[in-house]
Design an enzyme around this catalytic site. Structure first.
Site, PDB file in Angstrom:
ATOM      1  N   GLU A  87     -30.719 -27.575  54.579  1.00  0.00           N
ATOM      2  CA  GLU A  87     -31.488 -28.820  54.434  1.00  0.00           C
ATOM      3  C   GLU A  87     -32.613 -28.559  53.431  1.00  0.00           C
ATOM      4  O   GLU A  87     -33.356 -27.586  53.584  1.00  0.00           O
ATOM      5  CB  GLU A  87     -32.092 -29.232  55.775  1.00  0.00           C
TER       6      GLU A  87
ATOM      7  N   ARG B 204     -27.444 -15.782  65.136  1.00  0.00           N
ATOM      8  CA  ARG B 204     -28.571 -15.865  64.210  1.00  0.00           C
ATOM      9  C   ARG B 204     -29.269 -14.515  64.097  1.00  0.00           C
ATOM     10  O   ARG B 204     -29.184 -13.668  64.976  1.00  0.00           O
ATOM     11  CB  ARG B 204     -29.602 -16.894  64.708  1.00  0.00           C
TER      12      ARG B 204
ATOM     13  N   LYS C 237     -40.002 -24.024  60.209  1.00  0.00           N
ATOM     14  CA  LYS C 237     -40.678 -24.742  59.123  1.00  0.00           C
ATOM     15  C   LYS C 237     -41.946 -25.412  59.633  1.00  0.00           C
ATOM     16  O   LYS C 237     -43.000 -25.372  58.973  1.00  0.00           O
ATOM     17  CB  LYS C 237     -39.724 -25.783  58.527  1.00  0.00           C
TER      18      LYS C 237
END
Length: 759
Positions: free
Chosen positions: A264, A479, A489
């Site tokens: 993204e 992950r 973020k």
């Protein structure tokens, strides 16, 4: 229950095993059906323990239960009589999901009726041993015996593996005799080093246990389906159109592996993304495939051009070139048309529930779920034309996700201009709707994503199949997480806004731009990802493992320079000194530095008494200079601090070898040096049990120390931003972009050796 228990024990299961099986409803039902079917074929007494064991194994491993009767018949008739044959049978029916099954092909694939004699096994093993005899005699029992087994098994596919192993052991013993003490010793330790050197020559990076990243990815690929064989993947849904769509897919791709990295564009990539980049691009590269960089740009409120640019820069910085750069927004019209088709097929509807009502996993069912198709088509068109307010209507899909969430949203209204399409659209598709369809449009073969998307795998398959479009396969992996940091973020933005860090590229962060600014080589990050590995489980790693990879690379690539934090003066002869860039390999180049009557050394390299380096009683050598110095006079300031030393100087060739050598600078550059430690005090700053007041309360006040008057030798004068050096005996440093012609600024990348207090 008692009858079923007796049925299970009748085929040779122990009573305890039978009771355990009964606790598993699905397995219990499958096994019961399998036994009953087998008894129909060969009678109750015909299902002996050998057949019973195979029936149990088949029932526990079979995913497609419509094949249960077929396989039960094969076992009852004695066509499938070994575990090896059963594995082949399960693989065959997985590869042939559609009826009818070709009986001849099936029996050939499963070795039905094939008999392997002891003489055949002996001959096959003899041929393999003869082929490798020279190497066997040379390496003896250090030879990889698995190679002999593998080749013998290939020649005798349906032979009993235990019988082959016994024959291999016997013939090797006859050739080599009993093991000696030398045979029992471990292989030389330098084998891994040799492999690393070979990998370096081939431009590859090494992972754990001597495996390179490319080797690791090739190994991982053994678990994956081949292009066009998507249906072999567990959970993949086969529809009447699947084979036709896969045939068209292969015509387009030519059987090539296709992956994508789909970030993204609403923030900077971090260390976790480095693993995703390495896996997606690396997997494609390892298999001669292609990888797309696809921006998931469906949320215009949070997307900025600087993020698009930074993402591409980081992918290329890590050494990967996208086959093509694409955007989800490239497909807005096609995605809209597919949404209309989804409504027409009865799989989607326009809903007016508010956003807060849809949150969580126990949201109330929509009262508009069964509204007429024509009505939803009209309302969806009105959404597109901007006739509803934001939040007044959504398009939802009629399906239940794996985590139990019902009817995920496919489209929502946002009156925000898009960076590429401007005001053309006021409805934007969601991730759950967009991702699998963009994968389908780009003919992706393997959609690799992190473990948290596992709950969306069924919806991924459902949507493609509901629209009768090519369906790729989603594969999940764990992950990569690091301790002593945050990568969210939202949290990094808070750190920036509160002034804890300067920006996304502050060297104390673990964004890729921050690591680059700090001086981490991209090869080191890729090596780190390889060491961590491509596993299904989540990985939480200590930063010092990343540091270790950085040192490995910089030790071979960062030229040496000498630098000082504090000053002392000496009176010496004048000359120029040639200093090797890499003392361990002087053929890689050198630089010249001045050697004048006044030089500077580290303050810590002198003590007035009892010390390993320079003292009034103990001389030291000057590194690279060829001189030995002895203290004649110690000069102090008014506070008693040593500020200057007067020394005598003699050639190291005519003087007794000193006990220590120290580094020095002469006519140095005055530079700024920034030393970094961990940004957070605790391992898990986001864990409220460790940090009750939140991550912002856990900031390490000593995470940045600035030394404004560091002295560095003039060899660094022409350095460019991000050039890297090893300041001898101090650490690895990189030139910061803040540097000017008048003032160089260096970031410490890592210390020379692991320091638990530093990141």
């Amino acid at each position: 229950m008692a009858d079923t228990l007796a049925l299970f024990t009748s085929i040779g299961l122990s009573e305890q095993k039978a009771k355990e099986t009964l606790k598993n409803e699905a397995l219990s039902a499958s096994l019961k059906d399998a036994i009953v079917q087998a008894q129909r074929v060969c009678g109750a007494s015909g299902v002996d323990k050998a057949r019973g064991t195979l029936l149990y194994s088949m029932a526990s491993r079979l995913k497609d239960t419509k094949r249960l009767t077929f396989l039960s018949d094969s076992i009852a008739q004695g066509k499938i009589s070994t575990e090896l044959q059963l594995a082949a049978a399960l693989d065959f029916i997985k590869s042939h999901p559609q009826d009818p099954i070709n009986q001849k092909q099936y029996e050939e694939a499963c070795g039905v009726g094939v008999v392997v004699t002891p003489e055949q096994i002996e001959e096959a093993v003899e041929a393999v041993v003869k082929k490798h005899k020279e190497q066997l005699v040379k390496e003896r029992y250090h030879f990889n015996m698995g190679l002999l087994m593998g080749e013998a098994r290939s020649a005798l596919k349906w032979a009993d593996g235990k019988v082959i192993k016994n024959e291999v052991d016997l013939q090797v013993l006859q050739l080599l005799g009993k093991k000696t003490e030398a045979d029992l010793e471990k292989k030389a330790k330098n084998e891994t080093r040799v492999k690393k050197e070979e990998a370096a020559v081939n431009g590859d990076v090494m992972a754990g246990e001597g495996k390179s990243l490319m080797e690791q990815l090739r190994g991982e690929s053994l678990k994956f389906h081949k292009p066009g064989e998507n249906y072999k993947t567990e959970g993949y849904v086969v529809t009447p159109k699947t084979m036709e769509l896969l045939k068209k897919h292969l015509e387009i791709t030519g059987g090539q592996i296709r992956t994508r990295f789909p970030p993204e564009p609403n923030g900077i990539l971090h260390i976790g993304h480095a693993k995703a980049i390495n896996f997606n691009f690396g997997y494609a590269k390892a298999n001669n495939g292609i990888c797309f960089l696809r921006y998931d740009d469906t949320n215009p409120e949070k997307e900025e051009e600087k993020y698009f640019t930074a993402i591409k820069d980081m992918v290329e910085w890590l050494g990967y070139k996208p086959y093509a750069v694409t955007h989800a927004s490239d497909n807005f019209q096609q995605l809209y048309d597919l949404a209309v088709d989804l409504i027409r097929r009865g799989h989607a509807y326009v809903c007016h529930q508010k956003g807060e009502e849809l949150k969580g996993h126990n949201a109330p069912p929509s009262p508009w779920r069964d509204r007429p198709i024509e009505e939803s088509l009209v309302l969806f068109e009105r959404m597109k034309k901007g006739l509803f307010s934001e939040g007044e209507a959504t398009l939802r899909m009629k399906m239940v996700m794996e985590d139990g969430k019902m009817d995920p949203v496919a489209y929502r209204i946002k009156y925000t201009a898009h960076h590429r399409s401007g005001d053309e659209w006021c409805i934007y598709p969601t991730y759950d709707y967009t991702h699998c369809l963009c994968d389908s449009i780009e003919n992706i073969t393997h959609s690799l994503c992190t473990k948290e998307f596992q709950a969306r795998r069924s919806s991924y398959f459902w949507l493609c199949n509901a629209l009768d479009v090519y369906c790729p396969v989603q594969w999940e992996y764990g992950r990569l997480n690091l301790t002593y940091t945050v990568v969210s973020k939202r949290k990094i933005i808070k750190l920036v806004e509160t002034g804890v860090v300067r920006d996304w590229d502050d060297p104390r962060l673990f964004t890729l731009t921050a690591l680059r600014r700090r001086g981490f080589p991209p090869e080191a990050i890729n090596n780190f990802c390889a060491r961590v590995g491509v596993t299904v489980s989540q990985t939480t790693t200590e930063p010092h493992l990343l540091e270790s990879c950085v040192r490995d690379v910089l030790n071979d690539s960062a030229p040496r320079a000498m630098a000082k934090h504090f000053t002392h003066y000496k009176l010496l002869p004048e000359s120029d000194v040639r200093v090797p860039d890499f003392p361990a390999n002087e053929s890689k180049g050198s630089h010249v530095v001045p050697f004048t009557r006044t030089i500077f050394i580290e303050q810590s390299d002198f003590r007035e008494k009892g010390y390993k380096r320079l003292t009034p009683e103990q001389p030291v050598g000057l590194r690279h200079a060829g001189y030995v110095i002895s203290v004649q006079k110690v000069i102090k300031d008014a506070q008693g601090k040593v500020v200057e030393l007067e020394v005598t100087c003699s050639s190291s060739e005519t003087t007794e070898k000193p006990k220590a050598f120290i580094h020095w600078v002469s006519q140095p550059l005055v530079c700024e040096v920034r030393l970094y430690e961990r940004l957070f005090l605790h391992k898990n700053p986001e864990d409220t049990s460790e940090v009750p007041n939140g991550f912002l309360s856990d900031i390490n006040p000593h995470s940045l120390q600035t030394i404004s008057g560091a002295l560095v030798d003039i060899s660094v004068k022409g350095a460019k931003a991000l050039d890297k050096f090893q300041f001898e005996r101090v650490g690895y440093f990189s030139l910061d972009p803040d540097s000017t012609a008048d003032k160089l600024v260096f970031n410490r990348t890592v210390t020379l050796k692991e320091d638990p207090g530093k990141i």
